[in-house]
Design a protein around this motif. Structure first.
Motif, PDB file in Angstrom:
ATOM      1  N   TRP A  67      -5.024  -1.535  -2.636  1.00 10.33           N
ATOM      2  CA  TRP A  67      -3.751  -1.675  -3.326  1.00 10.33           C
ATOM      3  C   TRP A  67      -2.727  -0.678  -2.797  1.00 10.33           C
ATOM      4  O   TRP A  67      -1.567  -1.021  -2.597  1.00 10.33           O
ATOM      5  CB  TRP A  67      -3.932  -1.489  -4.820  1.00 10.33           C
ATOM      6  N   HIS A  68      -3.137   0.557  -2.580  1.00 13.30           N
ATOM      7  CA  HIS A  68      -2.213   1.554  -2.063  1.00 13.30           C
ATOM      8  C   HIS A  68      -1.793   1.225  -0.629  1.00 13.30           C
ATOM      9  O   HIS A  68      -0.666   1.493  -0.238  1.00 13.30           O
ATOM     10  CB  HIS A  68      -2.812   2.960  -2.133  1.00 13.30           C
ATOM     11  N   ALA A  69      -2.696   0.640   0.145  1.00 13.53           N
ATOM     12  CA  ALA A  69      -2.347   0.262   1.523  1.00 13.53           C
ATOM     13  C   ALA A  69      -1.316  -0.863   1.530  1.00 13.53           C
ATOM     14  O   ALA A  69      -0.492  -0.945   2.453  1.00 13.53           O
ATOM     15  CB  ALA A  69      -3.598  -0.166   2.283  1.00 13.53           C
ATOM     16  N   GLN A  70      -1.343  -1.726   0.518  1.00  9.97           N
ATOM     17  CA  GLN A  70      -0.401  -2.834   0.454  1.00  9.97           C
ATOM     18  C   GLN A  70       0.876  -2.457  -0.293  1.00  9.97           C
ATOM     19  O   GLN A  70       1.791  -3.273  -0.403  1.00  9.97           O
ATOM     20  CB  GLN A  70      -1.057  -4.044  -0.221  1.00  9.97           C
ATOM     21  N   GLY A  71       0.945  -1.265  -0.830  1.00 12.99           N
ATOM     22  CA  GLY A  71       2.128  -0.809  -1.530  1.00 12.99           C
ATOM     23  C   GLY A  71       2.142  -1.150  -3.000  1.00 12.99           C
ATOM     24  O   GLY A  71       3.157  -1.011  -3.667  1.00 12.99           O
ATOM     25  N   ILE A  72       1.037  -1.620  -3.526  1.00 14.20           N
ATOM     26  CA  ILE A  72       0.947  -1.928  -4.940  1.00 14.20           C
ATOM     27  C   ILE A  72       0.519  -0.656  -5.653  1.00 14.20           C
ATOM     28  O   ILE A  72      -0.533  -0.107  -5.384  1.00 14.20           O
ATOM     29  CB  ILE A  72      -0.086  -3.049  -5.214  1.00 14.20           C
TER      30      ILE A  72
END
Length: 74
Positions: A67-72
């Protein structure tokens, strides 16, 4: 620099403490089962429940990384 990495350091320490707690719980469960001559089925169930709990925390961490890698943010 410490203020910038505070959240990351806190997250790493929390994960290390959780690993330590799961290891201590595993050793406690093993000791109790060994002293009370628990049958194999009981041991499998007890270790299975402990393992599923640890797997849940691991999966939660992996989902957070994605999620953090996708910006969520979560």
């Amino acid at each position: 620099m410490f203020n910038q990495n505070y959240e990351q350091i806190e997250s790493m320490l929390l994960n290390l403490c959780l690993v330590g707690l799961f290891l201590l719980m595993g050793m406690a469960v093993h000791d109790v089962m060994k002293k009370n001559d628990v049958p194999m089925v009981g041991r499998v169930v007890a270790y299975g429940v402990l393992g599923l709990g640890a797997a849940g925390f691991l999966i939660k961490g992996i989902i957070q990384v994605f999620w953090h890698a996708q910006g969520i943010s979560g």
